[in-house]
Design an enzyme around this catalytic site. Structure first.
Site, PDB file in Angstrom:
ATOM      1  N   CYS A 284      -1.217  -3.921  15.147  1.00 49.08           N
ATOM      2  CA  CYS A 284      -0.972  -3.545  13.757  1.00 49.08           C
ATOM      3  C   CYS A 284      -1.386  -4.667  12.808  1.00 49.08           C
ATOM      4  O   CYS A 284      -1.039  -5.830  13.017  1.00 49.08           O
ATOM      5  CB  CYS A 284       0.516  -3.232  13.584  1.00 49.08           C
ATOM      6  SG  CYS A 284       0.943  -2.738  11.902  1.00 49.08           S
TER       7      CYS A 284
ATOM      8  N   GLU B  16       0.828  -1.202   0.000  1.00 50.92           N
ATOM      9  CA  GLU B  16       0.000   0.000   0.000  1.00 50.92           C
ATOM     10  C   GLU B  16       0.865   1.256   0.000  1.00 50.92           C
ATOM     11  O   GLU B  16       1.953   1.264   0.569  1.00 50.92           O
ATOM     12  CB  GLU B  16      -0.851   0.044   1.273  1.00 50.92           C
ATOM     13  CG  GLU B  16      -1.906  -1.015   1.325  1.00 50.92           C
ATOM     14  CD  GLU B  16      -2.627  -1.035   2.656  1.00 50.92           C
ATOM     15  OE1 GLU B  16      -2.613  -0.015   3.368  1.00 50.92           O
ATOM     16  OE2 GLU B  16      -3.191  -2.078   2.987  1.00 50.92           O
TER      17      GLU B  16
ATOM     18  N   CYS C 184       3.746  -6.502  16.116  1.00 56.02           N
ATOM     19  CA  CYS C 184       3.086  -5.570  17.047  1.00 56.02           C
ATOM     20  C   CYS C 184       1.600  -5.945  17.181  1.00 56.02           C
ATOM     21  O   CYS C 184       0.921  -6.220  16.194  1.00 56.02           O
ATOM     22  CB  CYS C 184       3.219  -4.130  16.552  1.00 56.02           C
ATOM     23  SG  CYS C 184       4.937  -3.583  16.428  1.00 56.02           S
TER      24      CYS C 184
ATOM     25  N   CYS D  25      -1.904   1.563   8.324  1.00 59.61           N
ATOM     26  CA  CYS D  25      -1.135   0.348   8.055  1.00 59.61           C
ATOM     27  C   CYS D  25      -1.827  -0.944   7.644  1.00 59.61           C
ATOM     28  O   CYS D  25      -2.398  -1.652   8.482  1.00 59.61           O
ATOM     29  CB  CYS D  25      -0.364   0.022   9.320  1.00 59.61           C
ATOM     30  SG  CYS D  25       1.182   0.825   9.348  1.00 59.61           S
TER      31      CYS D  25
ATOM     32  N   CYS E  13       3.332   8.266   1.735  1.00 58.67           N
ATOM     33  CA  CYS E  13       3.650   7.263   2.739  1.00 58.67           C
ATOM     34  C   CYS E  13       3.977   5.963   2.006  1.00 58.67           C
ATOM     35  O   CYS E  13       3.149   5.401   1.301  1.00 58.67           O
ATOM     36  CB  CYS E  13       2.434   7.097   3.648  1.00 58.67           C
ATOM     37  SG  CYS E  13       2.678   5.873   4.916  1.00 58.67           S
TER      38      CYS E  13
ATOM     39  N   CYS F 107       5.219  -7.848   7.247  1.00 56.61           N
ATOM     40  CA  CYS F 107       6.106  -7.441   8.334  1.00 56.61           C
ATOM     41  C   CYS F 107       6.181  -8.590   9.337  1.00 56.61           C
ATOM     42  O   CYS F 107       5.209  -9.313   9.534  1.00 56.61           O
ATOM     43  CB  CYS F 107       5.518  -6.206   9.015  1.00 56.61           C
ATOM     44  SG  CYS F 107       6.567  -5.515  10.312  1.00 56.61           S
TER      45      CYS F 107
HETATM   46  N1  SAH Z   1       7.548  -0.519  11.127  1.00 53.52           N
HETATM   47  C1  SAH Z   1       7.626   0.891  11.278  1.00 53.52           C
HETATM   48  C2  SAH Z   1       6.828   1.695  10.261  1.00 53.52           C
HETATM   49  C3  SAH Z   1       5.454   1.255   9.864  1.00 53.52           C
HETATM   50  S1  SAH Z   1       4.011   1.555  10.838  1.00 53.52           S
HETATM   51  C4  SAH Z   1       7.241   1.295  12.678  1.00 53.52           C
HETATM   52  O1  SAH Z   1       6.862   0.442  13.444  1.00 53.52           O
HETATM   53  O2  SAH Z   1       7.394   2.456  13.001  1.00 53.52           O
HETATM   54  C5  SAH Z   1       3.719   3.255  10.972  1.00 53.52           C
HETATM   55  C6  SAH Z   1       3.126   3.621  12.321  1.00 53.52           C
HETATM   56  O3  SAH Z   1       1.762   3.191  12.473  1.00 53.52           O
HETATM   57  C7  SAH Z   1       3.887   3.019  13.489  1.00 53.52           C
HETATM   58  O4  SAH Z   1       4.074   4.018  14.465  1.00 53.52           O
HETATM   59  C8  SAH Z   1       2.923   1.962  13.984  1.00 53.52           C
HETATM   60  O5  SAH Z   1       3.185   1.608  15.304  1.00 53.52           O
HETATM   61  C9  SAH Z   1       1.598   2.658  13.764  1.00 53.52           C
HETATM   62  N2  SAH Z   1       0.412   1.804  13.818  1.00 53.52           N
HETATM   63  C10 SAH Z   1       0.254   0.523  13.462  1.00 53.52           C
HETATM   64  N3  SAH Z   1      -1.007   0.109  13.677  1.00 53.52           N
HETATM   65  C11 SAH Z   1      -1.674   1.181  14.176  1.00 53.52           C
HETATM   66  C12 SAH Z   1      -3.020   1.399  14.579  1.00 53.52           C
HETATM   67  N4  SAH Z   1      -3.929   0.448  14.532  1.00 53.52           N
HETATM   68  N5  SAH Z   1      -3.342   2.634  15.014  1.00 53.52           N
HETATM   69  C13 SAH Z   1      -2.429   3.627  15.069  1.00 53.52           C
HETATM   70  N6  SAH Z   1      -1.163   3.483  14.692  1.00 53.52           N
HETATM   71  C14 SAH Z   1      -0.779   2.273  14.249  1.00 53.52           C
END
Ligand code: SAH
Length: 350
Positions: free
Chosen positions: A120, A93, A117, A338, A106, A113
């Protein structure tokens, strides 16, 4: 026949390619400028190339190695989200976000990945593979072509590596990509307008610091202590806060850039006043800024914090001298957070 991907070639590789076709070396530069400098993605627009060369290129090569399979436009904030299919069927995306300060793209750095987390969706199907520098650049060029020709006005001015994937796990390709889009002959994007977001790979943060490029580092923190961060982000077991914070400090010192800490507020999980106080103790004295964002709800079932909680959290940080802003979730209406479009499409690979 496998087509050659022109975007993946550097100028000397392009020269070799044109020589092989019995064409003069300067064709390489003509084509390089069209693609990387002007963001032209169709051979018919490469007007200084003879017709014969254009049709040869048409039949034997491709400029970018991805196809758009879906797009969503957010009528409210104007964000456009693209879902692309790569050559091997992986999908990624990209989001184009018009902002008051310019146009931001973006970019995804991996298909999928493996960081795991808890909140995510990008990580749900695991990692497909790293993206190549050309696949990352193509996302920016396609977004640019949405805006029109660069020389005609609207330009991509900012690039954020906050799409799918962990950029520091794909370190070498990401660096090639960033250096390329920074070049004058290319998009000429200033390093200061590039933000790299990481879940906290401490050794690679230090490595990036040693490059001394004025890129903005964003670190997804999301918790003020190891106990909670271990639960939300498995990477914390590898690199706990006692390793992550010094790496961030080193980054700020080496680059002179303020580090951004991303903190997604999750209802009743990490949004209590005590968490805000703990967070302020953790980052106090560091050249940094905290970005608060209510968690985007998704299939993983966690809830975002209520607006009054968000405000209170920000107030506590500010009162203890920590710079904080509440970010509205751009593109929230179009599943811009994401990996949601990719997930909804039902497969990581198609
Ligand atoms: N892997 C990298 C970049 C990709 S994610 C990282 O972890 O920073 C970009 C951002 O979106 C990260 O800060 C991630 O923690 C956040 N993110 C992921 N899922 C989310 C959600 N459901 N709500 C808000 N932020 C989210």
């Amino acid at each position: 026949m496998t087509r050659v991907d022109l975007i993946e070639m550097n100028p000397s590789e392009l020269e070799g390619f044109f020589r092989g076709m019995g064409e003069p070396a300067y064709r390489a530069w003509q084509v390089y400028r069209w693609i990387h400098g002007h963001g032209v993605l169709h051979f018919s627009e490469m007007t200084n190339l003879p017709k014969k060369v254009r049709s040869l290129l048409e039949s034997q090569t491709r400029i970018v190695s991805m196809d758009e399979i879906e797009r969503q436009v957010d009528q409210e904030d104007g964000a456009t989200k693209f879902l692309f299919r790569l050559r091997d069927g992986e999908t990624v995306e990209t989001v184009l976000l018009p902002q008051s300060y310019g146009n931001s793209v973006c970019v995804s750095t991996q298909a999928g990945c493996r960081m795991g987390c808890l909140f995510c969706v990008s990580t749900v199907g695991g990692l497909g593979r790293n993206l190549t520098p050309g696949e990352m650049e193509a996302q920016v060029l396609i977004a640019q072509s949405e805006l029109g020709r660069r020389e005609d006005g609207a330009r991509v001015s900012h690039v954020v590596l906050m799409g799918i994937g962990e950029p520091l796990e794909n370190y070498d390709n990401v660096l090639v990509f960033l250096k390329r889009i920074h070049e004058k002959d290319n998009l000429g994007i200033s390093y200061r307008n590039i933000t790299l977001s990481t879940c906290g790979l401490a050794p690679e943060i230090k490595r990036l610091a040693s490059e001394a490029l004025p890129i903005t580092l964003a670190v997804s923190l999301h918790a003020p202590n190891d106990e909670l961060r271990n639960r939300l982000m498995p990477v914390n077991k590898r690199y706990p806060l006692s390793e992550l914070l010094p790496a961030c400090r080193e980054y700020a010192e080496r680059t002179g850039r303020r580090v951004t800490f991303e903190y997604a507020l999750i209802n009743e999980v990490n949004d209590l006043p005590e968490h805000a106080r703990e967070l302020s103790r953790l980052v106090r004295g560091l050249l940094c800024h905290v970005n608060l964002i209510p968690l985007n709800p998704n299939e993983r079932g966690l809830e975002g914090s209520r607006p009054d909680r968000v405000k209170e959290f920000a107030r506590i940080l500010e009162n203890s001298g920590v710079n904080a802003t509440v970010r509205r979730s751009l593109g929230g209406n179009i599943e811009a957070a994401c990996g949601q479009l990719r997930r909804r499409n039902g497969r990581e690979k198609s």
